[in-house]
Design a protein around this motif. Structure first.
Motif, PDB file in Angstrom:
ATOM      1  N   ILE A 113       0.875  -1.165   0.000  1.00  0.00           N
ATOM      2  CA  ILE A 113       0.000   0.000   0.000  1.00  0.00           C
ATOM      3  C   ILE A 113       0.913   1.216   0.000  1.00  0.00           C
ATOM      4  N   THR A 114       0.739   2.092  -0.995  1.00  0.00           N
ATOM      5  CA  THR A 114       1.656   3.218  -1.146  1.00  0.00           C
ATOM      6  C   THR A 114       1.073   4.534  -0.659  1.00  0.00           C
ATOM      7  N   GLY A 115      -0.249   4.599  -0.490  1.00  0.00           N
ATOM      8  CA  GLY A 115      -0.814   5.852  -0.016  1.00  0.00           C
ATOM      9  C   GLY A 115      -2.325   5.850  -0.013  1.00  0.00           C
ATOM     10  N   GLN A 116      -2.862   6.939   0.502  1.00  0.00           N
ATOM     11  CA  GLN A 116      -4.299   7.134   0.560  1.00  0.00           C
ATOM     12  C   GLN A 116      -4.616   8.545   0.097  1.00  0.00           C
ATOM     13  N   THR A 117      -5.812   8.719  -0.448  1.00  0.00           N
ATOM     14  CA  THR A 117      -6.281  10.055  -0.768  1.00  0.00           C
ATOM     15  C   THR A 117      -7.272  10.451   0.313  1.00  0.00           C
ATOM     16  N   PRO A 118      -7.346  11.721   0.632  1.00  0.00           N
ATOM     17  CA  PRO A 118      -8.205  12.143   1.739  1.00  0.00           C
ATOM     18  C   PRO A 118      -9.693  12.009   1.413  1.00  0.00           C
ATOM     19  N   THR A 119     -10.499  12.044   2.466  1.00  0.00           N
ATOM     20  CA  THR A 119     -11.943  12.021   2.306  1.00  0.00           C
ATOM     21  C   THR A 119     -12.376  13.348   1.694  1.00  0.00           C
ATOM     22  N   ILE A 120     -13.173  13.265   0.645  1.00  0.00           N
ATOM     23  CA  ILE A 120     -13.683  14.480   0.009  1.00  0.00           C
ATOM     24  C   ILE A 120     -15.179  14.331  -0.216  1.00  0.00           C
ATOM     25  N   ARG A 121     -15.834  15.417  -0.431  1.00  0.00           N
ATOM     26  CA  ARG A 121     -17.255  15.400  -0.765  1.00  0.00           C
ATOM     27  C   ARG A 121     -17.363  15.831  -2.213  1.00  0.00           C
ATOM     28  N   THR A 122     -17.807  14.942  -3.070  1.00  0.00           N
ATOM     29  CA  THR A 122     -17.865  15.227  -4.503  1.00  0.00           C
ATOM     30  C   THR A 122     -19.121  16.025  -4.840  1.00  0.00           C
ATOM     31  N   ALA A 123     -19.211  16.455  -6.073  1.00  0.00           N
ATOM     32  CA  ALA A 123     -20.355  17.252  -6.537  1.00  0.00           C
ATOM     33  C   ALA A 123     -21.669  16.485  -6.438  1.00  0.00           C
ATOM     34  N   LYS A 124     -21.625  15.180  -6.411  1.00  0.00           N
ATOM     35  CA  LYS A 124     -22.850  14.370  -6.350  1.00  0.00           C
ATOM     36  C   LYS A 124     -23.215  14.020  -4.905  1.00  0.00           C
ATOM     37  N   ARG A 125     -22.750  14.824  -3.950  1.00  0.00           N
ATOM     38  CA  ARG A 125     -23.065  14.619  -2.529  1.00  0.00           C
ATOM     39  C   ARG A 125     -22.670  13.223  -2.070  1.00  0.00           C
TER      40      ARG A 125
END
Length: 163
Positions: A113-125
């Motif tokens: 496992i090389t990394g994670q992307t943060p939690t985001i709220r997309t345009a589609k809620r």
């Protein structure tokens, strides 16, 4: 006939995620609407490692988890993401062994496992969070025609048709 390394890796990761209850898993070749909560698996094969004609490839994998923000809190979303992460992360068996146990015609040398992307709220809620992996693997010697060729200088006519 065997599948490509990319498809084999995606199928193996799909099998590992089958143990996460209530999760819909989709792979690269899936088109159309996706039902929440879902994870998408995308593997892409990079260049050959250790030189030309080695058959050893680095495979970059992304697994993105999404769920609707209308029905789930961020805390519950993060808890579910942790269950996905835990499906891959353990000391025994290591990640490459988990993946290898789900692949027939690809040899996995390393997986991390090389990394994670943060939690985001997309345009589609929707909440979305990603996990990145790196694998080093090769097609099985039994399935890959190139691996069975003889590249000795005196018999170099064997690979003319391949090139």
């Amino acid at each position: 006939m065997s599948n490509s390394v990319q498809i084999n890796v995606e199928d193996a990761l799909d099998n590992i995620l089958a143990n996460v209850s209530g999760l819909n898993v989709y792979k690269t070749n899936r088109v159309g609407a996706k039902l929440f909560p879902f994870a998408t698996i995308s593997a892409s094969v990079g260049g050959q490692l250790l030189g030309n004609y080695t058959g050893v490839y680095e495979v970059a994998v992304t697994i993105d988890y999404s769920d609707t923000a209308a029905k789930i809190s961020q805390e519950a979303f993060d808890a579910e993401y942790c269950s996905i992460f835990e499906a891959f992360y353990s000391e025994i068996p290591p990640l490459f062994t988990k993946i290898q146990n789900n692949i027939v015609d690809t040899k996995v040398y390393t997986a991390r496992i090389t990394g994670q992307t943060p939690t985001i709220r997309t345009a589609k809620r929707a909440w979305q969070r990603g996990l990145r992996m790196s694998l080093i693997c090769t097609p099985s010697e039994l399935e890959d025609g190139l691996r069975s060729l003889n590249f000795f200088e005196k018999e170099n006519s064997m690979y003319v048709a391949v090139i």
